[in-house]
Design an enzyme around this catalytic site. Structure first.
Site, PDB file in Angstrom:
ATOM      1  N   LYS A 296       0.849  -1.195   0.000  1.00  0.00           N
ATOM      2  CA  LYS A 296       0.000   0.000   0.000  1.00  0.00           C
ATOM      3  C   LYS A 296       0.884   1.243   0.000  1.00  0.00           C
ATOM      4  CE  LYS A 296      -3.886  -2.339   2.137  1.00  0.00           C
ATOM      5  NZ  LYS A 296      -4.862  -2.414   3.231  1.00  0.00           N
TER       6      LYS A 296
ATOM      7  N   LYS B   6      -5.908   6.024   1.622  1.00  0.00           N
ATOM      8  CA  LYS B   6      -6.658   5.953   2.880  1.00  0.00           C
ATOM      9  C   LYS B   6      -5.739   6.113   4.089  1.00  0.00           C
ATOM     10  CE  LYS B   6      -5.397   1.531   3.880  1.00  0.00           C
ATOM     11  NZ  LYS B   6      -4.938   0.908   5.146  1.00  0.00           N
TER      12      LYS B   6
ATOM     13  N   ARG C  41      -2.084   1.442  12.737  1.00  0.00           N
ATOM     14  CA  ARG C  41      -0.968   2.196  13.285  1.00  0.00           C
ATOM     15  C   ARG C  41      -0.903   3.636  12.805  1.00  0.00           C
ATOM     16  NH1 ARG C  41       1.197  -1.841   9.991  1.00  0.00           N
ATOM     17  NH2 ARG C  41       2.443  -1.164   8.210  1.00  0.00           N
TER      18      ARG C  41
ATOM     19  N   LYS D 251       7.252   0.888   9.747  1.00  0.00           N
ATOM     20  CA  LYS D 251       7.169   2.277   9.310  1.00  0.00           C
ATOM     21  C   LYS D 251       5.718   2.632   9.001  1.00  0.00           C
ATOM     22  CE  LYS D 251      11.556   3.531   9.201  1.00  0.00           C
ATOM     23  NZ  LYS D 251      12.065   4.677   9.979  1.00  0.00           N
TER      24      LYS D 251
ATOM     25  N   GLN E 142       2.854   4.203   6.697  1.00  0.00           N
ATOM     26  CA  GLN E 142       2.656   4.469   5.276  1.00  0.00           C
ATOM     27  C   GLN E 142       2.074   5.852   5.039  1.00  0.00           C
ATOM     28  OE1 GLN E 142       0.932   1.980   6.990  1.00  0.00           O
ATOM     29  NE2 GLN E 142       0.938   0.101   5.801  1.00  0.00           N
TER      30      GLN E 142
END
Length: 248
Positions: free
Chosen positions: A19, A103, A168, A195, A197
């Site tokens: 993503k 999103k 997250r 990490k 996104q």
């Protein structure tokens, strides 16, 4: 490459669950495009409201496969679908993939609202305005068809809602608003090597919008980037919502 290796590769197809997007020399670059070019195979994408630990626990959920070749999409559906992991196949692969990336930006905005102490009414506005920016961005930057119906699939509104209430990106953005720590500090403290996104995708999106002088048309996307990377006060996110062009 030996002839037998070339033959196997010629019949191979792939599916991407990544993503994110990239800003290429010619504009928007989807991750599936990079995989397609590197491996020289056809690539479908899978995106949906699929929080990983719930999928692992076999709790019921839906997902979307985007496949320009619907036969390939149906093949992956047969391979991956279970009674508790239901799959819909659609042809707008680029739109499905963009939903999965964009999103996460909206989820960061939802986390800001949580950290600032706003309620569900505000988050509903973030989701609605974020969805509108997702649709408009896809219509501008996708090379293929973009229909509203795809945004009603699991990859669209369902994944958006799930990510804005869990995940997250929302959680770290809430901590960002409450603590004043940087995204990098919070990643190190909260994500055990993972990490986010959302902030990175907002940076790529901002570059694309800046080149076309369109940042003012996407104030939610732009403000997430400016807050995460340019020192704009997080409280300004509410001002972005109040003055959104949708309300003018």
């Amino acid at each position: 490459m030996r002839a037998d290796e070339a033959s196997r590769q010629a019949g191979a197809i792939g599916i991407s669950l990544i993503k994110g997007i990239d800003e290429g020399p010619e504009g928007l670059k989807l991750i599936s495009e990079i995989v397609r070019e590197k491996l020289e195979i056809k690539v479908c994408v899978l995106m949906g409201a699929n929080i990983a630990n719930e999928v692992a626990d076999e709790k019921f959920c839906e997902t979307t496969i985007g496949a320009t070749d619907l036969q390939h999409g149906q093949l992956f559906k047969e391979l991956l679908q279970t009674p508790n992991f239901r799959i819909t196949v659609v042809s707008e692969s680029d739109t499905v993939e963009l939903c999965g990336a964009l999103k996460n930006i909206v989820a960061v905005g939802a986390g800001f609202c949580d950290g600032l102490g706003f309620g569900d009414n505000t988050k509903a506005a973030v989701i609605r305005l974020g969805l509108m920016e997702m649709v408009e961005f896809a219509k501008i930057f996708c090379r293929g068809d973009v229909s509203s119906a795809t945004f009603l699939e699991s990859c669209g509104v369902a994944d958006l809602i799930t990510t804005c209430y869990g995940g997250r990106n929302r959680r770290v953005a809430e901590a960002f608003a409450k603590t004043g720590k940087s995204i990098e500090e919070l990643e190190a403290e909260m994500l055990n090597g993972q990490k986010l996104q959302g902030p990175q995708t907002s940076a790529e999106v901002y570059k694309l919008l800046k080149k076309r002088e369109m940042t003012s048309k996407f104030p939610l996307f732009a403000s997430v980037y400016e807050i995460c990377f340019q020192g704009r006060p997080v409280k300004d996110f509410i001002t972005c919502l109040q003055n959104h062009p949708e309300h003018m």
